[in-house]
Write an enzyme that holds these catalytic residues in place. Sequence first.
Site, PDB file in Angstrom:
ATOM      1  N   THR A  13      -5.430  -1.722   2.394  1.00 43.57           N
ATOM      2  CA  THR A  13      -4.935  -0.509   1.762  1.00 43.57           C
ATOM      3  C   THR A  13      -3.982  -0.769   0.602  1.00 43.57           C
ATOM      4  OG1 THR A  13      -3.255  -0.358   3.482  1.00 43.57           O
ATOM      5  CG2 THR A  13      -5.230   0.936   3.790  1.00 43.57           C
TER       6      THR A  13
ATOM      7  N   LYS B  32       1.742   0.746   7.386  1.00 39.73           N
ATOM      8  CA  LYS B  32       0.976   0.207   6.251  1.00 39.73           C
ATOM      9  C   LYS B  32       0.698   1.302   5.228  1.00 39.73           C
ATOM     10  CE  LYS B  32      -3.168   2.089   7.092  1.00 39.73           C
ATOM     11  NZ  LYS B  32      -4.061   2.799   6.121  1.00 39.73           N
TER      12      LYS B  32
END
Length: 332
Positions: free
Chosen positions: A250, A193
């Site tokens: 994020t 990620k």
Amino acid sequence: MSAGKLKIAVLGGGAWGTALATTALRAGHDCVLWARDGETAAAISARHENPRYLAGIALDPALAATTDLDAALADAACILAVVPAQAMRGLISALASRLHPGIPLVLCAKGIERDTGKLLSEIAAELMPQTPVAALSGPSFAADVAAGLPTAVTVAAADEARAAGLAALLSSPAFRCYSSTDLIGVEVGGALKNVLAIAAGAVAGAGLGASAQAALVTRGFVELRRVGAAFGAEPETLMGLSGLGDLILTCGSPQSRNFSYGLAIGRGESLEGRPLAEGVATAGIAARIAREKGVDAPIIAAVDALLCGRITIADAVAALMARPLKSEFGGP
């Protein structure tokens, strides 16, 4: 593991290490924070603040900090390793001769070792084969956690009872830990990620629009699941907090160091002096692993090429948009 009052050693004086130390105190434990930087340790112990990483957030006066690793480890029942992923091998090497084999080591960094392609748990297994290893990951900004805002994460260990025990040990009213036995899935989700957040930041910085942002995050998640499957991760894990949850967080906020790094790239800003994001180190090895495993991961490959200066954002977008048309769910 008992969830009663214990001593927890948190190794790493950055924002995340400091935040996790505060959660350990809120969970009712004693906690000592080890920091390499003497000024950081002194500020935490004397002024109850970490001005370098968490400016403006008052820390619990009960939090003690030290630069003495042996003092931090003394009588600790659980160790949280919170140094950057590329520094984890060095820390684990230092722990190998110091840590009692039965004391659990919880890895709290997100990344893949750049030189070897190993997950952090694999490094721990290599250097400390008798030490129980777990990983903590999920959608969490250090400033939010340090401020006591509600957060949920995943704690994973191969042993179900150990995972559940550690989750109970580290949970507090505002910090909920779910348990998992899919250690690989939790680690892979957290590592990849970061790479995708750089891509999302670059798209936002280049002003390509919300539609492009949504498409990138969605297709990026497809790549995360493909690479995770090649590692042996369980699909349900990657749909959870440490995969999709962390990706959503994020890929949409400048609070994310990785998103912020990509944002600067997209805007054409200088990267000199900017803190290096974990995803920068992970991108190259993630792209290489995908190639070696025969996994189609064009976004991860594009981030690697972008960071190495082989392509521009315009080149990356053009290449991604020119890929062959196909069924969305019909294969790579």
